[in-house]
Design a protein around this motif. Structure first.
Motif, PDB file in Angstrom:
ATOM      1  N   PRO A  19       0.829  -1.210   0.000  1.00 52.06           N
ATOM      2  CA  PRO A  19       0.000   0.000   0.000  1.00 52.06           C
ATOM      3  C   PRO A  19       0.860   1.255   0.000  1.00 52.06           C
ATOM      4  O   PRO A  19       1.999   1.244   0.466  1.00 52.06           O
ATOM      5  N   CYS A  21      -0.623   4.155   1.212  1.00 51.68           N
ATOM      6  CA  CYS A  21      -1.497   5.052   1.970  1.00 51.68           C
ATOM      7  C   CYS A  21      -1.103   5.023   3.441  1.00 51.68           C
ATOM      8  O   CYS A  21      -0.213   4.276   3.839  1.00 51.68           O
ATOM      9  N   THR A  22      -1.786   5.833   4.240  1.00 53.45           N
ATOM     10  CA  THR A  22      -1.508   5.838   5.678  1.00 53.45           C
ATOM     11  C   THR A  22      -2.242   4.675   6.345  1.00 53.45           C
ATOM     12  O   THR A  22      -3.116   4.039   5.735  1.00 53.45           O
ATOM     13  N   VAL A  23      -1.912   4.431   7.591  1.00 50.67           N
ATOM     14  CA  VAL A  23      -2.588   3.363   8.334  1.00 50.67           C
ATOM     15  C   VAL A  23      -4.100   3.606   8.404  1.00 50.67           C
ATOM     16  O   VAL A  23      -4.884   2.717   8.056  1.00 50.67           O
ATOM     17  N   LEU A  26      -5.803   2.915   5.139  1.00 43.91           N
ATOM     18  CA  LEU A  26      -5.915   1.481   4.835  1.00 43.91           C
ATOM     19  C   LEU A  26      -7.121   0.879   5.568  1.00 43.91           C
ATOM     20  O   LEU A  26      -7.847   0.043   5.030  1.00 43.91           O
ATOM     21  N   HIS A 215       4.112   4.643   8.541  1.00 46.91           N
ATOM     22  CA  HIS A 215       2.852   4.140   7.977  1.00 46.91           C
ATOM     23  C   HIS A 215       3.155   3.005   6.998  1.00 46.91           C
ATOM     24  O   HIS A 215       2.496   1.971   7.010  1.00 46.91           O
ATOM     25  N   LYS A 216       4.202   3.207   6.199  1.00 50.07           N
ATOM     26  CA  LYS A 216       4.568   2.213   5.183  1.00 50.07           C
ATOM     27  C   LYS A 216       4.986   0.885   5.828  1.00 50.07           C
ATOM     28  O   LYS A 216       4.594  -0.183   5.366  1.00 50.07           O
ATOM     29  N   THR A 219       1.605  -0.680   7.187  1.00 49.77           N
ATOM     30  CA  THR A 219       0.672  -1.147   6.152  1.00 49.77           C
ATOM     31  C   THR A 219       1.303  -2.289   5.358  1.00 49.77           C
ATOM     32  O   THR A 219       0.606  -3.214   4.952  1.00 49.77           O
ATOM     33  N   SER A 223      -0.305  -6.042   4.886  1.00 51.44           N
ATOM     34  CA  SER A 223      -0.477  -6.645   3.564  1.00 51.44           C
ATOM     35  C   SER A 223       0.330  -7.920   3.402  1.00 51.44           C
ATOM     36  O   SER A 223      -0.106  -8.866   2.744  1.00 51.44           O
ATOM     37  N   LEU A 261      -4.798  -3.918  13.896  1.00 48.45           N
ATOM     38  CA  LEU A 261      -4.827  -3.486  12.492  1.00 48.45           C
ATOM     39  C   LEU A 261      -5.331  -4.580  11.551  1.00 48.45           C
ATOM     40  O   LEU A 261      -6.162  -4.342  10.686  1.00 48.45           O
ATOM     41  N   VAL A 265      -8.831  -4.135   9.115  1.00 44.09           N
ATOM     42  CA  VAL A 265      -8.866  -4.099   7.644  1.00 44.09           C
ATOM     43  C   VAL A 265      -9.811  -5.155   7.066  1.00 44.09           C
ATOM     44  O   VAL A 265     -10.108  -5.136   5.879  1.00 44.09           O
TER      45      VAL A 265
END
Ligand code: AYL
Length: 550
Positions: A19, A21-23, A26, A215-216, A219, A223, A261, A265
């Motif tokens: 991803p 995007c930010t946490v 997501l 964040h990366k 996330t 993933s 988290l 999701v």
């Protein structure tokens, strides 16, 4: 380096797209699919928020934070047990582009002080039960810090001390704007490489350090676990929802990243417990369906052997994960015989967001920590030469992937010692991999002591012992324990004037007054010398060997 290193093992899973995007983005991405489903429920009083409510409250907090004079990048500390508002505090802070650091709610005020100071925190979100300890720490802090108190159960906020703001008042003026409003307030698009979470870990040596997870990083790890063989949580639908008991503390990476988290999701329902307590825990197991249980070894032991646990409690377990510390194969087998269901093991570190390997604990390989997760490589290196080793040979486990931390907060040297120039995270764990790509942990070369899966840093206890006026020197290491996995044992050299008088209990109490209960020293051995190298470093291996004979 450009030359190809031998013996690098790749993940057997397909790479996943990571991803960008930010946490929070997501988590809200698929919100429409389960907006009205319960996101989180308190396992004690039943108070709950739907996904839509969780998002709205988080937004209101983000706006309030940004308007309160704090700026993106500022650190917000949470001192709360697991309650539904913990999720609001965490997600709201991240939405405001700020950094969340969680403190263990059973910490003594000096332990709280250490983390407030070290993290440079600007604001604390605290539960009434932790308020007194927090205010004591605040007193000694020396720099200004704002305190927001979450009154979850009653109206205790009416009598809050001056200067402490009730959470409901803090977010009260906010209606929660939309994405565009938030964007305008943030000014720029959030940088996904910025730090989102700052959990504390002592890593391979020394005192606890803030672990900068972007964040990366976070996330990516969610993933990397999205492969159906890895994430057991099914997407919620109109007629289906998994339940995830949130009994592991949310200040720890296992609770924050895996329990929370990964569930959010997929639209699962989290049921929080402020502390592990058999009765309400068993009630959660009895009254919910499709339960995915994230556990640590003492909980596996509890489920497999405790007399109050009946087959009724285990009936709705869909899957159980153990992780955070080595788990006894006998306990796994006992649990499986009481309730045949998939039991998996995860392995990782705070420094790796946290998942590195995961696998099924079938009876053949119940000691395995499983296979490398997607987008990740591993190698096993010789402890003395650093050369990478072939299969079935023991060495230090090293991993490389997008989930590895950015750095330790304000500690470039410790960072460089842990993540090398080529990006390899040196875990301080000793293990090997076999012909099927299954990994095993057999030992730990770092100082870290693991009590019930919690970190205890020997350096911290040694520092406290040395503060005692009758102690000349001290060294702390792990003693194996059947209930807690390990417990701290100390070797102490008394001052010559106190050689006869210093008592074990005196020192134990001295330390106990300053630390959380699980860090208490279980045994103190008075000695005349401590094994040290020529440069004065404690020889930890030798110490551990001596301890194991005690
Ligand atoms: P930290 N078996 C043996 N030791 C383990 C295991 C395991 N399954 N998991 C963690 N450890 C030890 O930062 C190991 O020494 O993170 C490792 O270096 O508190 C250290 O604990 C890291 O401690 C999951 C579930 C990871 C939990 C975790 C825990 C992360 C703990 C993946 O699926």
């Amino acid at each position: 380096s450009s030359s190809v290193e031998p013996n690098i093992i790749k993940s057997p899973f397909h790479d996943v797209t990571l991803p960008t995007c930010t946490v929070p983005e997501l988590i809200w991405e698929q919100l429409d699919r389960w907006a009205d489903k319960t996101a989180v429920e308190c396992g004690i009083n039943g108070k709950s928020y739907t996904y839509a409510e969780l998002k709205l409250l988080s937004r209101r907090l983000a706006f309030a934070l940004l308007k309160s004079g704090l700026h993106p990048g500022d650190v917000v500390t949470i001192v709360m047990p697991n309650i539904p508002e913990y999720l609001v505090a965490m997600l709201g802070t991240m939405e405001a582009g700020m950094v969340v650091t969680g403190i263990n709610p059973i910490y003594a005020s000096d332990e709280i002080l250490f983390q407030l100071k070290d993290s440079g925190s600007k604001m604390v979100i605290v539960h009434p039960d932790q308020l007194a300890n927090l205010l004591q720490a605040k007193e000694k802090l020396g720099s200004p810090i704002r305190v927001i108190c979450v009154h979850d159960y009653d109206d205790r906020h009416r009598s809050l001390p001056s200067g402490v703001v009730a959470f409901s008042d803090f977010i009260g003026g906010e209606s929660g704007g939309d994405d565009a409003d938030l964007g305008r307030l943030l000014g720029v698009r959030q940088d996904v490489d910025s730090t989102a979470l700052l959990p504390y870990s002592s890593g391979t040596t020394g005192l606890p350090k803030g672990v900068c997870l972007s964040h990366k990083n976070l996330t990516a790890n969610v993933s990397q676990a999205s492969h159906p063989d890895i994430n057991p949580i099914e997407f919620a639908t109109k007629n289906y929802q998994d339940t995830v008991p949130a009994i592991l503390p949310l200040f720890h990476i296992y609770g924050a990243a895996i329990v929370m988290l990964r569930s959010l999701v997929r639209g699962a329902k989290l049921v929080t417990l402020p502390k592990f307590d058999p009765k309400p825990f068993l009630k959660i197991l009895e009254t919910n369906h499709n339960i995915v249980l994230y556990a640590v070894p003492p909980i596996i032991l509890f489920l497999s052997s405790h007399p109050t646990v009946s087959s009724l409690h285990l009936e709705r377990l869909k899957l159980t994960m153990t992780g955070g510390a080595p788990c006894s194969g006998a306990d796994i087998e006992k649990l499986r015989s009481r309730k045949p269901h998939p039991i998996i093991q995860g392995y990782g570190m705070t420094e790796s967001s946290p998942l590195l390997t995961q696998g099924s604990l079938d009876s053949m390989k119940h000691a395995s920590i499983g296979k490398i997760v997607s987008n990740t490589e591993a190698k096993v290196v010789d402890i003395t030469t650093g050369d990478s080793l072939p299969m079935n040979e023991n060495g230090e486990l090293c991993f490389r992937g997008p989930q590895i931390m950015k750095c330790y907060h304000n500690r470039p040297e410790a960072t460089a010692e842990t993540v090398d120039a080529d990006g390899w995270l040196h875990t301080g764990d000793v293990g090997y991999f076999d012909e099927e790509g299954d990994f095993f942990v057999v030992d730990r070369i770092k100082e870290l002591i693991k009590v019930k899966g919690f970190q205890v840093a020997p350096a911290e206890l040694e520092g406290l012992l040395r503060e005692h006026p009758e102690v000349s020197d001290a060294a702390v290491t792990a003693l194996p324990c059947s209930r807690s996995g390990e417990v701290p044992i100390a070797f102490v050299i008394p001052k010559s004037t106190a050689a006869e008088s210093l008592q074990e209990a005196t020192l134990q109490q001295f330390v106990a007054a300053k630390v959380a209960p699980y860090k208490q020293i279980s045994k103190i051995v008075f000695v005349e010398s401590i094994p040290k190298s020529a440069t004065g470093k404690i020889l930890r291996r030798q110490l551990k060997e001596i301890a194991q004979k005690k």
